[in-house]
Structures are given as structure tokens and as C-alpha cells.
Design a protein around this motif. Structure first.
Motif, PDB file in Angstrom:
ATOM      1  N   ALA A  43       0.810  -1.223   0.000  1.00  0.00           N
ATOM      2  CA  ALA A  43       0.000   0.000   0.000  1.00  0.00           C
ATOM      3  C   ALA A  43       0.845   1.275   0.000  1.00  0.00           C
ATOM      4  N   SER A  44       2.162   1.142   0.146  1.00  0.00           N
ATOM      5  CA  SER A  44       2.989   2.351   0.216  1.00  0.00           C
ATOM      6  C   SER A  44       3.199   2.939  -1.179  1.00  0.00           C
ATOM      7  N   SER A  45       3.564   4.209  -1.202  1.00  0.00           N
ATOM      8  CA  SER A  45       3.819   4.901  -2.468  1.00  0.00           C
ATOM      9  C   SER A  45       5.178   4.548  -3.042  1.00  0.00           C
ATOM     10  N   GLY A  46       6.041   4.017  -2.222  1.00  0.00           N
ATOM     11  CA  GLY A  46       7.360   3.670  -2.707  1.00  0.00           C
ATOM     12  C   GLY A  46       8.334   3.354  -1.605  1.00  0.00           C
ATOM     13  N   LEU A  47       9.592   3.325  -1.999  1.00  0.00           N
ATOM     14  CA  LEU A  47      10.676   2.881  -1.141  1.00  0.00           C
ATOM     15  C   LEU A  47      11.770   3.946  -1.097  1.00  0.00           C
ATOM     16  N   VAL A  48      12.273   4.201   0.104  1.00  0.00           N
ATOM     17  CA  VAL A  48      13.408   5.104   0.290  1.00  0.00           C
ATOM     18  C   VAL A  48      14.498   4.314   1.013  1.00  0.00           C
ATOM     19  N   LEU A  49      15.678   4.248   0.399  1.00  0.00           N
ATOM     20  CA  LEU A  49      16.818   3.607   1.047  1.00  0.00           C
ATOM     21  C   LEU A  49      17.688   4.700   1.643  1.00  0.00           C
ATOM     22  N   ASN A  50      17.735   4.740   2.973  1.00  0.00           N
ATOM     23  CA  ASN A  50      18.528   5.744   3.676  1.00  0.00           C
ATOM     24  C   ASN A  50      19.953   5.218   3.832  1.00  0.00           C
ATOM     25  N   LEU A  51      20.887   5.812   3.083  1.00  0.00           N
ATOM     26  CA  LEU A  51      22.271   5.356   3.055  1.00  0.00           C
ATOM     27  C   LEU A  51      23.197   6.242   3.894  1.00  0.00           C
ATOM     28  N   GLN A  52      22.621   6.995   4.811  1.00  0.00           N
ATOM     29  CA  GLN A  52      23.400   7.936   5.610  1.00  0.00           C
ATOM     30  C   GLN A  52      24.557   7.261   6.344  1.00  0.00           C
ATOM     31  N   ASN A  53      24.347   6.059   6.830  1.00  0.00           N
ATOM     32  CA  ASN A  53      25.372   5.348   7.598  1.00  0.00           C
ATOM     33  C   ASN A  53      25.981   4.188   6.819  1.00  0.00           C
ATOM     34  N   VAL A  54      26.046   4.358   5.497  1.00  0.00           N
ATOM     35  CA  VAL A  54      26.648   3.348   4.623  1.00  0.00           C
ATOM     36  C   VAL A  54      27.909   3.951   4.005  1.00  0.00           C
ATOM     37  N   PRO A  55      29.073   3.546   4.503  1.00  0.00           N
ATOM     38  CA  PRO A  55      30.304   4.141   3.989  1.00  0.00           C
ATOM     39  C   PRO A  55      30.700   3.636   2.603  1.00  0.00           C
ATOM     40  N   HIS A  56      30.253   2.421   2.254  1.00  0.00           N
ATOM     41  CA  HIS A  56      30.697   1.821   0.990  1.00  0.00           C
ATOM     42  C   HIS A  56      29.689   0.769   0.532  1.00  0.00           C
ATOM     43  N   ILE A  57      29.546   0.648  -0.785  1.00  0.00           N
ATOM     44  CA  ILE A  57      28.761  -0.445  -1.378  1.00  0.00           C
ATOM     45  C   ILE A  57      29.611  -1.057  -2.485  1.00  0.00           C
ATOM     46  N   ASP A  58      29.281  -2.279  -2.871  1.00  0.00           N
ATOM     47  CA  ASP A  58      29.980  -2.895  -3.996  1.00  0.00           C
ATOM     48  C   ASP A  58      28.978  -3.215  -5.102  1.00  0.00           C
ATOM     49  N   SER A  59      29.433  -3.917  -6.127  1.00  0.00           N
ATOM     50  CA  SER A  59      28.579  -4.194  -7.280  1.00  0.00           C
ATOM     51  C   SER A  59      27.376  -5.069  -6.922  1.00  0.00           C
ATOM     52  N   SER A  60      27.489  -5.889  -5.909  1.00  0.00           N
ATOM     53  CA  SER A  60      26.345  -6.698  -5.467  1.00  0.00           C
ATOM     54  C   SER A  60      25.239  -5.815  -4.913  1.00  0.00           C
ATOM     55  N   ALA A  61      25.629  -4.771  -4.198  1.00  0.00           N
ATOM     56  CA  ALA A  61      24.639  -3.819  -3.684  1.00  0.00           C
ATOM     57  C   ALA A  61      23.989  -3.075  -4.843  1.00  0.00           C
ATOM     58  N   LEU A  62      24.780  -2.706  -5.851  1.00  0.00           N
ATOM     59  CA  LEU A  62      24.203  -2.052  -7.035  1.00  0.00           C
ATOM     60  C   LEU A  62      23.171  -2.950  -7.700  1.00  0.00           C
ATOM     61  N   SER A  63      23.495  -4.227  -7.820  1.00  0.00           N
ATOM     62  CA  SER A  63      22.540  -5.189  -8.406  1.00  0.00           C
ATOM     63  C   SER A  63      21.268  -5.266  -7.572  1.00  0.00           C
ATOM     64  N   LEU A  81      17.091   7.048  -3.290  1.00  0.00           N
ATOM     65  CA  LEU A  81      18.294   6.830  -2.506  1.00  0.00           C
ATOM     66  C   LEU A  81      18.542   8.113  -1.730  1.00  0.00           C
ATOM     67  N   LEU A  82      18.644   7.998  -0.430  1.00  0.00           N
ATOM     68  CA  LEU A  82      18.730   9.153   0.459  1.00  0.00           C
ATOM     69  C   LEU A  82      20.097   9.189   1.145  1.00  0.00           C
ATOM     70  N   HIS A  83      20.665  10.388   1.278  1.00  0.00           N
ATOM     71  CA  HIS A  83      21.937  10.587   1.988  1.00  0.00           C
ATOM     72  C   HIS A  83      23.089   9.773   1.399  1.00  0.00           C
ATOM     73  N   CYS A  84      23.223   9.759   0.075  1.00  0.00           N
ATOM     74  CA  CYS A  84      24.343   9.043  -0.547  1.00  0.00           C
ATOM     75  C   CYS A  84      25.640   9.819  -0.345  1.00  0.00           C
ATOM     76  N   ASN A  85      26.683   9.133   0.069  1.00  0.00           N
ATOM     77  CA  ASN A  85      27.977   9.800   0.163  1.00  0.00           C
ATOM     78  C   ASN A  85      28.659   9.796  -1.206  1.00  0.00           C
ATOM     79  N   GLU A  86      29.778  10.482  -1.321  1.00  0.00           N
ATOM     80  CA  GLU A  86      30.470  10.609  -2.610  1.00  0.00           C
ATOM     81  C   GLU A  86      30.920   9.269  -3.171  1.00  0.00           C
TER      82      GLU A  86
END
Length: 127
Positions: A43-63, A81-86
């Protein structure tokens, strides 16, 4: 060895927000996807992934992000995608997929966007 991540869920503006803490990688991307699918509401309008406390992701996370985005599109929902770091933004650019994601600096930007959508809906209603 699995990278440790902490996951939490909350609701705001009829969006399911998944708060993530830790490195998203091959070792935990399946657990991350399972958690998201178990905790988002149809029933929600969508999804927000809060990445504020995510220092790094790899290609598996991208997938995983791409799979979640496609799932949201099939159900006519939005994904942000919320609070993405550089580092995260650079990886999205390097993989040439940043244009597919709605990237927000902070929750105020999400609030503004939701208020504008609500206003658009009100103004488009017949009188």
C-alpha cells in the motif's frame, strides 16, 4: 565472513524508509534484499533507502538496488536513494546507472518533493 549491517524500517509520507548502517556488499546483499521485500508494504507509495550510515557499497549492492528499482516500477511505486555519500554516488556514475535513481540529499528534500506531488494531484483534480 559477512559484513555486518543493521537494518530498520519506518514510514514517512506513505513511503517505506529502510535505514541501513554498515557496508553493503556481496556477503550481505541477499539478506538486505530479503529484509526489504519482507518490510515494504504493497500500500505504500514507494521505497526510500537511507544510506546515511553506509560508507561503501559494492557491485552486489548495485545489483540489489537495480532489482528493487525494477520491482518498484512494476508495482507503480517510486524508489529514492537518500543521503548518498560521494563514494556511493561515484560508484553509481562509474557503473553508468546514476540516471536511473532518484537521489535525495536529505529528508527535507523528500518532504518538499512529496508536498509538490500532493499539490500537483490537488491541482489536477476536476472542479
Amino acid at each position: 565472513m559477512e559484513d555486518k549491517i543493521l537494518l530498520g524500517t519506518r514510514k514517512k509520507f506513505n513511503y517505506d524508509i529502510i535505514d541501513i548502517s554498515g557496508i553493503l556488499s556481496f556477503s550481505n546483499s541477499n539478506r538486505f534484499k530479503e529484509y526489504v521485500y519482507e518490510n515494504i508494504s504493497a500500500a505504500s507509495s514507494g521505497l526510500v533507502l537511507n544510506l546515511q550510515n553506509v560508507p561503501h557499497i559494492d557491485s552486489s549492492a548495485l545489483s540489489a538496488f537495480i532489482e528493487l528499482l525494477r520491482s518498484m516500477e512494476r508495482s507503480d511505486g517510486d524508489m529514492y536513494l537518500l543521503h548518498c555519500n560521494e563514494r556511493v554516488i561515484n560508484l553509481l556514475r562509474k557503473a553508468d546507472i546514476s540516471r536511473y535513481f532518484n537521489i535525495l540529499r536529505d529528508e527535507q528534500e523528500l518532504s518538499k518533493r512529496m508536498n509538490l506531488e500532493e499539490l500537483d494531484n490537488l491541482l489536477s483534480e476536476p472542479i
